[in-house]
Design a protein around this motif. Structure first.
Motif, mmCIF file in Angstrom:
data_model
loop_
_atom_site.group_PDB
_atom_site.id
_atom_site.type_symbol
_atom_site.label_atom_id
_atom_site.label_comp_id
_atom_site.label_asym_id
_atom_site.label_seq_id
_atom_site.Cartn_x
_atom_site.Cartn_y
_atom_site.Cartn_z
ATOM 1 N N ALA A 58 -19.947 -29.566 31.076
ATOM 2 C CA ALA A 58 -20.524 -30.683 30.445
ATOM 3 C C ALA A 58 -21.926 -31.195 31.234
ATOM 4 N N ALA A 59 -22.103 -30.858 32.474
ATOM 5 C CA ALA A 59 -23.178 -31.393 33.298
ATOM 6 C C ALA A 59 -24.404 -30.430 32.865
ATOM 7 N N GLY A 60 -24.003 -29.221 32.873
ATOM 8 C CA GLY A 60 -25.049 -28.492 32.555
ATOM 9 C C GLY A 60 -25.741 -28.548 31.059
ATOM 10 N N ALA A 61 -24.785 -28.694 30.175
ATOM 11 C CA ALA A 61 -25.255 -28.813 28.583
ATOM 12 C C ALA A 61 -26.092 -30.280 28.634
ATOM 13 N N MET A 62 -25.819 -31.170 29.193
ATOM 14 C CA MET A 62 -26.612 -32.507 29.181
ATOM 15 C C MET A 62 -27.959 -32.242 29.974
ATOM 16 N N SER A 63 -28.138 -31.473 31.151
ATOM 17 C CA SER A 63 -29.189 -31.247 31.821
ATOM 18 C C SER A 63 -30.187 -30.510 30.859
ATOM 19 N N MET A 64 -29.582 -29.499 30.278
ATOM 20 C CA MET A 64 -30.493 -28.470 29.567
ATOM 21 C C MET A 64 -30.861 -29.061 28.536
ATOM 22 N N ALA A 65 -30.249 -30.058 27.563
ATOM 23 C CA ALA A 65 -30.822 -30.878 26.518
ATOM 24 C C ALA A 65 -32.048 -31.935 26.881
ATOM 25 N N ALA A 66 -31.604 -32.589 28.104
ATOM 26 C CA ALA A 66 -32.422 -33.326 28.764
ATOM 27 C C ALA A 66 -33.957 -32.612 29.175
ATOM 28 N N GLY A 67 -33.638 -31.490 29.759
ATOM 29 C CA GLY A 67 -34.800 -30.746 30.285
ATOM 30 C C GLY A 67 -35.783 -30.363 29.229
ATOM 31 N N GLU A 68 -35.138 -29.801 28.188
ATOM 32 C CA GLU A 68 -35.900 -29.405 26.844
ATOM 33 C C GLU A 68 -36.607 -30.331 26.351
ATOM 34 N N TYR A 69 -35.743 -31.490 26.090
ATOM 35 C CA TYR A 69 -36.569 -32.522 25.219
ATOM 36 C C TYR A 69 -37.662 -33.236 26.214
ATOM 37 N N VAL A 70 -37.645 -33.275 27.246
ATOM 38 C CA VAL A 70 -38.721 -33.728 28.374
ATOM 39 C C VAL A 70 -39.877 -32.928 28.192
ATOM 40 N N SER A 71 -39.417 -31.562 28.568
ATOM 41 C CA SER A 71 -40.527 -30.644 28.225
ATOM 42 C C SER A 71 -41.353 -30.318 27.202
ATOM 43 N N VAL A 72 -40.802 -30.283 26.168
ATOM 44 C CA VAL A 72 -41.408 -29.884 24.921
ATOM 45 C C VAL A 72 -41.890 -31.169 24.246
ATOM 46 N N SER A 73 -41.543 -32.363 24.646
ATOM 47 C CA SER A 73 -42.126 -33.660 24.177
ATOM 48 C C SER A 73 -43.328 -33.948 25.119
#
Length: 232
Positions: A58-73
């Motif tokens: 759960a923690a990893g999935a949310m972390s990956m989503a947040a990281g990718e969103y911030v990075s690509v944004s």
């Protein structure tokens, strides 16, 4: 004389979503398997191992989503700012921009006269696109959209993490660490080969690279688990 049609097959258009998908699945498998192996090596029972694994998923999935969103944004915002700046310069100082484009083509090997003619033609056709592509390296095939990258990363992380969790659930008591490590290594090798194949790269190299780093990660966490298990 027979005419043979030649069609080039390229895979660069897959880079955005492929990167997010492979990174998510690989990270899901490696981090969750490493966590399970470390907790098991410390002497914990199956319930504790599974709780740690589910929490890691759960923690990893949310972390990956947040990281990718911030990075690509962030990258998208930077490209938008550069595009607006270039549009302003083309409007305010067109002669200098034409000269700049000409110098770029001269630097790439064209004769000055031909370079200027190419710059003129491209400026008439799509000056902004020419500057974005040839001056700034921004093309229409950028990375995935932020939301797309976030969703793909989260889903692929969860899918990757599900494998070691399922193995930990099914493995005999006392064999969890070994079973998880072996199953994850096999899956990582397959994932590396698949990712390389989809991207048009050598499959053996991709499989070896992913398998090696996955093995290293699990070895380190197993060592940590053993040290703290003994200390306890």
């Amino acid at each position: 004389m027979t005419s043979v049609s030649h069609v080039d097959i390229h895979t660069v258009h897959r880079i955005g979503w492929l990167r997010a998908a492979v990174l998510g699945a690989n990270d899901g498998m490696v981090s969750t398997a490493s966590l399970l192996v470390g907790v098991a090596a410390a002497g914990s029972g199956r319930p504790e191992i599974l709780v740690a694994g589910v929490a890691g998923l759960a923690a990893g999935a949310m972390s990956m989503a947040a990281g990718e969103y911030v990075s690509v944004s962030s990258q998208t915002d930077a490209e938008r700012a550069d595009t607006e700046r270039e549009r302003q310069e083309l409007r305010d100082i067109p002669a200098k921009e034409l000269e700049e484009l000409t110098r770029i083509y001269v630097g790439r090997g064209l004769e000055p006269g031909l370079a200027r003619e190419v710059a003129l033609q491209l400026t008439k056709r799509d000056g902004l696109g020419a500057h974005l592509r040839d001056e700034l390296g921004i093309s229409g095939m950028g990375p995935a959209h932020p939301v797309q990258a976030a969703v793909v990363s989260a889903l692929t992380f969860a899918a990757g993490a599900a494998l070691p969790l399922a193995v930990a659930l099914a493995a005999p008591e006392g064999m969890v660490a070994v079973a998880v490590a072996l199953a994850t290594l096999l899956a990582l090798v397959g994932l590396g080969a698949l990712g390389a194949h989809v991207g048009g790269a050598p499959r053996g190299r991709g499989a070896l690279r992913v398998g090696f780093w996955g093995a290293m990660a699990m070895a380190v966490t197993a060592a940590v688990g053993l040290v703290f298990g003994v200390a306890a």
